[in-house]
Design a protein around this motif. Structure first.
Motif, PDB file in Angstrom:
ATOM      1  N   ASP A   1      -0.400   4.154  -0.102  1.00 46.88           N
ATOM      2  CA  ASP A   1       1.060   4.213  -0.585  1.00 46.88           C
ATOM      3  C   ASP A   1       2.149   3.750   0.004  1.00 46.88           C
ATOM      4  O   ASP A   1       3.353   3.509  -0.576  1.00 46.88           O
TER       5      ASP A   1
ATOM      6  N   CYS B   1       4.502   7.905   2.965  1.00 46.23           N
ATOM      7  CA  CYS B   1       5.609   7.526   2.340  1.00 46.23           C
ATOM      8  C   CYS B   1       6.369   8.572   1.861  1.00 46.23           C
ATOM      9  O   CYS B   1       5.719   9.598   1.270  1.00 46.23           O
ATOM     10  N   ARG B   2       7.500   8.757   2.258  1.00 48.21           N
ATOM     11  CA  ARG B   2       8.391   9.858   1.658  1.00 48.21           C
ATOM     12  C   ARG B   2       9.322   9.495   0.688  1.00 48.21           C
ATOM     13  O   ARG B   2      10.169  10.445   0.553  1.00 48.21           O
ATOM     14  N   GLY B   3       9.365   8.314   0.160  1.00 50.43           N
ATOM     15  CA  GLY B   3      10.056   8.023  -1.077  1.00 50.43           C
ATOM     16  C   GLY B   3      11.455   7.944  -0.692  1.00 50.43           C
ATOM     17  O   GLY B   3      12.357   8.155  -1.726  1.00 50.43           O
TER      18      GLY B   3
ATOM     19  N   GLY C   1      13.463   5.325  -0.189  1.00 51.70           N
ATOM     20  CA  GLY C   1      14.077   4.253  -0.800  1.00 51.70           C
ATOM     21  C   GLY C   1      14.625   3.070   0.167  1.00 51.70           C
ATOM     22  O   GLY C   1      15.334   2.201  -0.390  1.00 51.70           O
TER      23      GLY C   1
ATOM     24  N   PHE D   1       4.185   0.580  -1.113  1.00 57.81           N
ATOM     25  CA  PHE D   1       5.444   0.740  -1.807  1.00 57.81           C
ATOM     26  C   PHE D   1       6.530   0.266  -1.170  1.00 57.81           C
ATOM     27  O   PHE D   1       7.540  -0.570  -1.704  1.00 57.81           O
TER      28      PHE D   1
END
Length: 177
Positions: free
Chosen positions: A98, A47-49, A51, A101
């Motif tokens: 992860d 995951c690289r966050g 969004g 998310f």
């Protein structure tokens, strides 16, 4: 009920995998369909966050992680097995978890169910209790809203075939689904 089983060890047919298979047999004995994934066989980007998932869209990575996380979201149960390497679950398993998310933060996907956990390690049983308790809370209870069915802690490992009571315990935990 469909159950997803995650084998976090890179060592197939070894201790963690054998115990997972026994827990799967227990769940299947109650009529459950179980889908097993060996994490080391999957291609999962971390995951690289970014969004994107928070806006209700799928993860930007169209890889095995996307497929498996959606299977987990659709299943009513989850079994997670991992050896403890350097004080934590394997890195491959952590990368996949992860990626949840993207499911837990997507407003169009609800996630809940039951989970059973298997931890294998070389320390004496109870040595990793603090880590196991933390892992139960986050991500499984707080983020995923899962009911913890049970935890199988197998320490002082060696060859697990020398601990037949652990196979029986794994089978009985699987039957709790």
């Amino acid at each position: 009920m469909d159950i997803v089983a995650l084998m976090g060890s890179p060592r197939k047919h070894a201790n963690t995998d054998m115990l997972l298979d026994e827990m799967i047999k227990g769940a299947q004995s109650n009529g459950h369909n179980v889908i097993k994934h060996c994490i080391s066989d999957l291609e999962v980007h971390p995951c690289r966050g970014c969004g994107v998932c928070v806006s209700g869209r799928d993860c930007v990575f169209d890889d095995d992680g996307l497929k498996v996380t959606h299977e987990i979201a659709e299943a009513e149960g989850l079994i997670v097995s991992t050896p403890i390497y350097f004080g934590q679950m394997t890195g491959d398993l952590k990368v996949l978890l992860d990626r949840l998310f993207g499911i837990t933060n997507n407003p169009f996907i609800s996630l809940s169910g039951k989970v059973a956990l298997i931890f294998t390690h070389l320390g004496p049983e109870g040595y990793y209790d603090s880590y196991i308790e933390l892992t139960k809370i986050q991500p499984f209870q707080m983020n995923m809203h899962y009911q913890i069915l049970d935890v199988l802690d197998v320490g002082n490992l060696g060859d697990v075939r020398n601990q037949p009571e652990k196979f029986a315990e794994a089978f009985e935990i699987g039957k709790k689904f």
